[in-house]
Write an enzyme that holds these catalytic residues in place. Structure first.
Site, PDB file in Angstrom:
ATOM      1  N   ARG A  75     -20.217  52.442  -3.170  1.00  0.00           N
ATOM      2  CA  ARG A  75     -20.714  51.120  -3.542  1.00  0.00           C
ATOM      3  C   ARG A  75     -19.748  50.503  -4.555  1.00  0.00           C
ATOM      4  NH1 ARG A  75     -23.462  50.914   0.380  1.00  0.00           N
ATOM      5  NH2 ARG A  75     -25.723  50.939   0.486  1.00  0.00           N
ATOM      6  N   HIS A 134     -16.852  45.895   4.083  1.00  0.00           N
ATOM      7  CA  HIS A 134     -18.052  46.757   4.144  1.00  0.00           C
ATOM      8  C   HIS A 134     -18.350  47.168   5.593  1.00  0.00           C
ATOM      9  CE1 HIS A 134     -21.839  47.935   1.704  1.00  0.00           C
ATOM     10  NE2 HIS A 134     -21.708  48.753   2.756  1.00  0.00           N
TER      11      HIS A 134
END
Ligand code: GLV
Length: 304
Positions: free
Chosen positions: A219, A267
């Site tokens: 993350r 992502h």
């Protein structure tokens, strides 16, 4: 929704609902905070995301309803592939050759064998294990680190597991301290929790050997962006492959887009696979209906 209908033909699905309505389960993909407030009867919240850090930020999330994260075999396989691509590209200098092509530069770099490249994988959950074994099978020298477990045990394990092809596992602060100076490539696959927030900051990055590279598939919150930029610009680190960012989408004026030593992915290291994830949801709904133990439940205290 089509995939869920196909996987669970006997389930009635609703995408529109209001407080006071009764549902057995909610299948969520990081909805806005408060979305589930007032729903009655919930016995399962099933995330379609592997990481539940964002869903757990919703303080209104019913505290007494079990939360399951997504453990999707196709997604795990995708993560292992992307990690292999990143490690291969770093190991064989393919990011350098791409940059050289833009400058019409014909220059060959020395070729190293895979076993000469040491890779440290942070996180030893489902994805961390898949990535570690994929890289070890490819011949890399892999050390896997998990945060938990006492450091005493970690050191013991480190001594035990150094045969070729095997993954050496370490844990705890002492394990990380021992592993960082030997890691030429660091891959982060940790869950984002209060304990791992900012773990890829100056204290960690400065312990890596000069010329090491960093891959962040966890993350954005794991990485201290300014510390990474500083380590790259100072020549301490060679390259970074980043899939996740503090702000997503990465703003157009963010310096990482144009940084010559950073490869940016939007992502996509591992996306939820609609078909196989729907089968995972179907399995948990079936277990719920039959009163069997639910799979992949999150320990909310631990945060994953
Ligand atoms: C993606 O980052 C996920 O957590 O599913």
């Amino acid at each position: 929704l089509d995939a869920l209908h196909a996987a669970c033909p006997h389930v009635t699905w609703s995408t529109e609902f209001s407080p006071g309505q009764t549902f057995d389960a909610a299948v969520v993909a990081n909805p806005p905070p408060g979305t589930l407030t007032g729903l009655k009867g919930l016995r399962l919240i099933q995330s379609l995301w592997a990481g539940v850090d964002r869903v757990l930020q919703d303080e209104t999330l019913p505290a007494d309803v079990p939360l399951a994260r997504m453990v999707d075999p196709a997604m795990t396989a995708a993560m292992a592939e992307t990690a292999l691509w990143a490690v291969l590209s770093l190991h064989r200098g393919f990011f350098d050759y791409t940059a050289q092509q833009r400058q019409t530069q014909w220059h060959q770099h020395p070729q190293r064998r895979a076993e000469e490249v040491s890779v440290l994988v942070l996180g030893h959950g489902v994805m961390g294990q898949a990535v570690s074994s994929r890289l070890a099978a490819q011949g890399y020298s892999v050390t896997a680190w998990r945060r938990g477990e006492p450091p005493g045990l970690a050191l013991q394990e480190a001594h035990a597991a150094s045969s070729p092809g095997a993954v050496c596992t370490l844990s705890g602060g002492a394990g990380l301290t021992a592993a960082l100076p030997r890691a030429q490539i660091l891959i982060n696959l940790l869950p984002l929790t209060m304990q791992t927030l900012g773990i890829l900051g100056a204290a960690t990055l400065s312990r890596l050997p000069r010329g090491a590279s960093v891959v962040n598939f966890g993350r954005g919150g794991h990485l201290v962006e300014a510390d990474l930029a500083q380590a790259l610009d100072a020549g301490h680190l060679k390259h970074a492959v980043l899939d996740v960012f503090a702000q997503e989408p990465l703003p157009a004026d963010h310096p990482f887009w144009r940084h010559p030593k950073i490869t940016v992915l939007p992502h996509v290291a591992a996306l939820t696979d609609l078909v196989s994830a729907a089968a995972v949801v179907a399995d948990n709904l079936d277990r719920l209906a039959r009163g069997l133990p639910l799979r992949h439940l999150v320990d909310r205290h631990q945060g994953y």
